[in-house]
Design a protein around this motif. Structure first.
Motif, PDB file in Angstrom:
ATOM      1  N   TYR A  33       5.647   2.555  -1.528  1.00  0.00           N
ATOM      2  CA  TYR A  33       4.258   2.903  -1.239  1.00  0.00           C
ATOM      3  C   TYR A  33       4.163   4.183  -0.395  1.00  0.00           C
ATOM      4  O   TYR A  33       3.063   4.689  -0.171  1.00  0.00           O
ATOM      5  N   ILE A  57       4.337   3.877  -9.359  1.00  0.00           N
ATOM      6  CA  ILE A  57       3.689   4.032  -8.050  1.00  0.00           C
ATOM      7  C   ILE A  57       4.210   5.266  -7.313  1.00  0.00           C
ATOM      8  O   ILE A  57       3.537   5.814  -6.443  1.00  0.00           O
ATOM      9  N   ARG A  78      -1.203   2.122  -7.866  1.00  0.00           N
ATOM     10  CA  ARG A  78      -1.694   1.876  -6.506  1.00  0.00           C
ATOM     11  C   ARG A  78      -2.789   0.820  -6.486  1.00  0.00           C
ATOM     12  O   ARG A  78      -2.972   0.122  -5.481  1.00  0.00           O
ATOM     13  N   ASP A 101      -1.562  -2.957  -5.109  1.00  0.00           N
ATOM     14  CA  ASP A 101      -2.122  -2.868  -3.766  1.00  0.00           C
ATOM     15  C   ASP A 101      -1.709  -4.112  -2.981  1.00  0.00           C
ATOM     16  O   ASP A 101      -2.130  -5.232  -3.287  1.00  0.00           O
TER      17      ASP A 101
END
Length: 413
Positions: free
Chosen positions: A207, A328, A388, A392
């Motif tokens: 992330y 991602i 994303r 999440d």
């Protein structure tokens, strides 16, 4: 709310505590940490491992171990002692999942039990040998005959695990999935099963990084694990023979140890590995293939970011964590159109899909990305935007807790 997890691998938090390393289970580890941060959650995790420990407290989570042999006793005792509001079994590929379901049924815990669909070996075995020639499938080395570990033996073992898996879902009342494919497959096994949808959380480091075309090594292809035939290394090697005609400098970077490693002696000859060697040698690809060994999270991120494209050539997948991690990060992705892949990646917009055994179309897709940097950037940016949302970790943790509460409330009534 008391939650009890069953996992098929020991999580990194425990291996790190014991001074060991692991490259598996990182996504479950991060998910468990996020869950345990919630003040209304008490989480206890039981993992399949040879290491023996009970009630090992690390942070806010209590960890326990079990083996395939003692899982019945361990889970039976745990359900009686902990009396969880929800029992969550991660995965159904191995026999311990069935044993856990049977233990839950015996103690009338099925309404409070939920099974997460990871892969579905009851379906995977049908696609296990796609794209492999007949003579390779039916060949057995002496070593494979003795160990009963030929390609056909491996497919048979997967079928056997699949029969256990079918029993697991036939008895289960609740399951968690994330793709149209796993919904269709599990409903075929048990039309009455209650299906909840919750997307996966990835490893934390993914992330925090982003791919940039300017920083990648041009014409390099990132590939994940390779010694497992279902991952399709034999398919991308055939595609490489075409790509090399256009880009002689192309490099296929593979996670894992080299199939030319000296430890794989004549005595321990593996038919699939020998087939891969032949594809490399016959197509003059030896200098176009590199093996980067086992990768922890940090090395895996670097593996993706350094590549011009990530390829998943699997003959079957539900939703691939490798694809999700590439997306991602914003790496352009080419993937076989199998299983649940198109539930989270749109062809021509967020990546490129090709027919699984059409290696020539795989080559074409990779060449398209090599030829057009703007197209590569567009695919990567769109993929990252989609991933994303899909992965999440705050939203997905909230959704998981919502599912737990729904199950617990139904049981209270």
């Amino acid at each position: 709310m008391k939650i009890m997890w069953i996992t098929n691998v020991e999580l990194p938090a425990v291996t790190k505590y014991r001074g060991e390393d692991t490259v598996v289970g990182g996504w479950m580890d991060f998910s468990s940490q996020l869950l345990a941060e919630r003040t209304d959650i008490e989480l206890q995790i039981f993992s399949l491992t040879n290491a023996a420990y009970e009630g090992l407290l690390i942070g806010n989570i209590a960890y326990h171990s079990f083996t395939t042999e003692n899982v019945d006793k361990v889970i039976n005792n745990a359900l009686n002692e902990i009396q969880p509001d929800v029992l969550h079994i991660w995965g159904s590929e191995y026999v311990h999942s069935l044993k856990c379901i049977l233990a839950a049924a015996k103690l009338h815990y099925l309404p409070q039990t939920i099974v997460s669909i990871q892969g579905l070996v009851s379906v995977y075995h049908e696609h296990y040998l796609l794209g492999i020639p007949y003579e390779v499938i039916h060949h057995r080395s002496i070593y494979e005959r003795l160990r009963k570990n030929s390609l056909l033996d491996q497919k048979r073992k997967m079928w056997e695990n699949g029969e256990n898996e079918k029993q697991t879902y036939s008895k289960a009342i609740n399951c968690i999935g994330r793709t149209e494919w796993d919904y269709a497959c599990v409903k075929e096994i048990n039309p009455q099963i209650r299906y909840y949808c919750c997307n996966e959380i990835l490893r934390e480091g993914f992330y925090k990084n982003s791919w940039k075309y300017e920083n990648c090594e041009k014409y390099k292809i990132a590939f994940s694990q390779a010694h497992y035939s279902i991952k399709g290394l034999h398919i991308i090697l055939q595609a490489m023979s075409i790509i090399k005609k256009f880009y002689p400098q192309v490099k296929l970077s593979i996670v894992g140890s080299s199939i030319f490693d000296e430890k794989y002696t004549f005595v321990k000859r593996n038919t699939y590995r020998e087939y891969l060697k032949r594809l490399i040698v016959d197509n003059d690809l030896y200098d176009n293939v590199e093996w980067i060994g086992q990768c922890d999270e940090k090395k895996m991120i670097a593996h993706y970011l350094n590549a011009n494209v990530f390829v998943s050539a699997s003959t079957i997948e539900n939703s691939s964590n490798s694809i999700a991690e590439a997306m991602i990060l914003g790496v352009p992705v080419v993937a076989s159109d199998v299983g649940g892949i198109k539930s989270f990646m749109l062809h021509e917009k967020e990546g490129l899909l090709y027919q699984a055994d059409a290696y020539y179309m795989l080559a074409y897709c990779i060449i398209r990305i090599f030829q057009d940097r703007n197209y590569a950037k567009m695919l990567g940016e769109n993929a990252q935007r989609r991933a994303r949302q899909t992965h999440d970790y705050v939203k997905n943790t909230d959704e998981l807790i919502k599912i737990y509460k729904n199950i617990a409330e139904k049981n209270d009534k």
